[in-house]
Design a protein around this motif. Structure first.
Motif, short mmCIF file in Angstrom:
data_model
loop_
_atom_site.label_atom_id
_atom_site.label_comp_id
_atom_site.label_asym_id
_atom_site.label_seq_id
_atom_site.Cartn_x
_atom_site.Cartn_y
_atom_site.Cartn_z
N ASP A 1 4.98 -15.24 -4.16
CA ASP A 1 4.93 -13.95 -3.94
C ASP A 1 4.65 -13.92 -2.13
O ASP A 1 3.99 -14.84 -1.78
N TYR A 2 4.57 -12.79 -1.76
CA TYR A 2 4.25 -12.66 -0.22
C TYR A 2 3.13 -11.63 -0.53
O TYR A 2 3.26 -10.45 -0.81
N ASP A 3 1.67 -12.01 -0.43
CA ASP A 3 0.55 -11.34 -0.55
C ASP A 3 -0.32 -10.91 1.02
O ASP A 3 -1.03 -11.59 1.39
N CYS A 4 0.03 -9.86 1.13
CA CYS A 4 -0.16 -9.55 2.76
C CYS A 4 -1.42 -8.65 2.26
O CYS A 4 -1.65 -7.70 1.41
N ARG A 5 -2.69 -8.86 3.05
CA ARG A 5 -3.94 -8.24 3.07
C ARG A 5 -4.15 -7.80 4.26
O ARG A 5 -4.30 -8.51 5.24
N PHE A 6 -5.01 -6.59 4.14
CA PHE A 6 -5.43 -6.09 5.64
C PHE A 6 -6.99 -5.52 5.87
O PHE A 6 -7.08 -5.04 4.56
N VAL A 7 -7.59 -5.48 6.85
CA VAL A 7 -8.62 -4.73 6.96
C VAL A 7 -8.35 -3.76 8.06
O VAL A 7 -7.90 -3.92 9.00
N TYR A 8 -8.94 -2.42 7.76
CA TYR A 8 -8.58 -1.21 8.77
C TYR A 8 -9.76 -0.62 8.81
O TYR A 8 -10.74 -0.49 8.17
N VAL A 9 -9.57 0.48 9.94
CA VAL A 9 -10.65 1.37 10.35
C VAL A 9 -9.99 2.62 10.13
O VAL A 9 -8.88 2.71 10.84
N ALA A 10 -10.68 3.47 9.52
CA ALA A 10 -10.04 4.67 9.28
C ALA A 10 -10.23 5.93 10.63
O ALA A 10 -11.02 5.31 11.66
N HIS A 11 -9.81 6.91 10.64
CA HIS A 11 -9.93 8.11 11.41
C HIS A 11 -11.48 8.26 11.52
O HIS A 11 -11.91 8.53 10.27
N LEU A 12 -12.24 8.52 12.59
CA LEU A 12 -13.58 8.93 12.71
C LEU A 12 -14.07 9.95 11.96
O LEU A 12 -14.93 10.05 11.10
N ASP A 13 -13.15 11.24 11.73
CA ASP A 13 -13.16 12.18 10.95
C ASP A 13 -13.48 11.61 9.59
O ASP A 13 -14.32 12.56 8.73
N ASP A 14 -12.94 10.61 8.96
CA ASP A 14 -12.96 10.27 7.82
C ASP A 14 -14.28 9.58 7.28
O ASP A 14 -14.66 9.54 6.21
N TYR A 15 -15.22 9.31 8.32
CA TYR A 15 -16.44 8.54 8.11
C TYR A 15 -17.45 9.66 8.31
O TYR A 15 -18.73 9.81 7.67
N LEU A 16 -17.17 10.75 9.03
CA LEU A 16 -18.30 11.91 9.27
C LEU A 16 -17.94 13.15 8.37
O LEU A 16 -17.86 14.21 8.75
N THR A 17 -18.10 12.78 7.11
CA THR A 17 -17.85 13.77 6.06
C THR A 17 -18.62 13.41 4.86
O THR A 17 -18.78 12.42 4.49
N TRP B 1 -17.44 14.12 1.88
CA TRP B 1 -16.66 13.73 1.04
C TRP B 1 -16.00 12.43 1.46
O TRP B 1 -14.61 12.57 1.84
N PRO B 2 -16.37 11.22 1.41
CA PRO B 2 -15.31 10.09 2.06
C PRO B 2 -14.17 9.90 1.25
O PRO B 2 -14.28 10.28 -0.27
N VAL B 3 -13.43 9.37 2.08
CA VAL B 3 -11.94 9.14 1.46
C VAL B 3 -12.00 7.73 0.79
O VAL B 3 -12.86 6.87 0.77
N ARG B 4 -11.11 7.51 0.13
CA ARG B 4 -10.91 6.19 -0.73
C ARG B 4 -10.96 5.01 0.31
O ARG B 4 -10.40 5.03 1.32
N ASP B 5 -11.78 4.03 -0.04
CA ASP B 5 -11.83 3.02 0.98
C ASP B 5 -10.99 1.70 0.58
O ASP B 5 -11.15 0.45 1.11
#
Length: 267
Positions: free
Chosen positions: A52-68, A70-74
């Motif tokens: 298989d091709y197993d691509c994994r990534f690390v991302y930074v969400a939009h700042l609004d998603d951290y300043l709430t 009701w945090p979004v799924r991580d």
């Protein structure tokens, strides 16, 4: 500077599909992917023709998603399509797991196959991992992973599955021979090169790796005795070699990871 390291052996059509999927994820989820790598057997150094091709990534969400409140799924997960598996973690989740002793982020940082990434981000995160990772907890991660796979092999002796026990055992050996380090290579050939090992064991691993690279179905069978003895010995030795000394003081690791997170979130 941007990172890109794709072996010529990888299907360019699949790689292009992964590139498109990463762009789609950024656009639709409003995130910034800072590092995307291959995490499966291709990056571990023992692919099969049908891996298989197993691509994994690390991302930074939009700042609004951290300043709430009701945090979004991580986690961002995409459906499996053929040989393609693309999933990623929010940076905050990745850092929490790193401090807790989970070795997954460490492995992503050490992958030799990179679809895309920011050089400065990876280098700084590697330095952070070296500073905050607890080598005893990382070793226990590999021990639990390896033992679980070794038991599964007993139930279903597929030679293909030997590698899923062998690689954690080799990571334990590497950590044992590098007592000042907590970040081991993820690439099996690199682990072999950087350890003092019996010649018959190294030869047996290379022969089995070569067989796996040429054979879609390796079938079942008996593990070559040098490999079986090595895995058993490393799993038996690890509990005494890597011990926890009471509750770890997480003040400094948490402060360092929080500082890194804030810097990345505000970029």
């Amino acid at each position: 500077m941007t990172l890109r390291a794709i072996p010529s052996t990888m299907d360019p059509t699949v790689v292009a599909t992964i590139d498109d999927e990463l762009r789609r994820i950024e656009r639709e989820h409003r995130v910034d992917i800072r590092l995307a790598i291959e995490s499966g057997s291709r990056a571990w150094g023992f692919p099969s023709p049908d891996s298989d091709y197993d691509c994994r990534f690390v991302y930074v969400a939009h700042l609004d998603d951290y300043l709430t409140p009701w945090p979004v799924r991580d986690v961002i997960e995409t459906p499996l399509v053929g040989l393609l598996d693309v999933n990623g973690w929010d940076l905050a989740k990745a850092l929490r797991l790193l401090v807790a002793g989970n070795a997954v982020l460490i492995e992503w940082l050490m992958s030799p196959i990179v679809y895309r990434g920011d050089t400065e981000f990876r280098d700084e995160l590697r330095e952070l991992a070296a500073a905050v990772a607890d080598r005893n907890r990382v070793a226990m991660h590999y021990l639990h992973l390896g033992r679980r796979q070794w038991k599964l092999f007993d139930a279903n002796p597929s030679l293909k599955k030997v590698f899923y026990s062998l690689r954690p055992a080799m990571a334990l050996r590497w950590l044992n021979e590098h007592p000042d380090a907590a970040v081991a290579p993820m690439h099996l050939p690199t682990l072999l090169e950087q350890c003092e090992l019996p010649a018959d064991f190294v030869d047996a691993v290379r022969e089995l790796t070569d067989l796996k690279s040429r054979t879609r179905e390796m079938g079942t069978g008996t593990v070559p005795s040098p490999i079986a003895h090595f895995i058993d010995a490393e799993f038996e030795r690890a509990p005494a070699a890597f011990t926890r000394d009471g509750d770890r003081d997480l003040t400094r690791p948490r402060a360092l990871t929080a500082e890194f997170f804030r810097r990345q979130a505000l970029r």
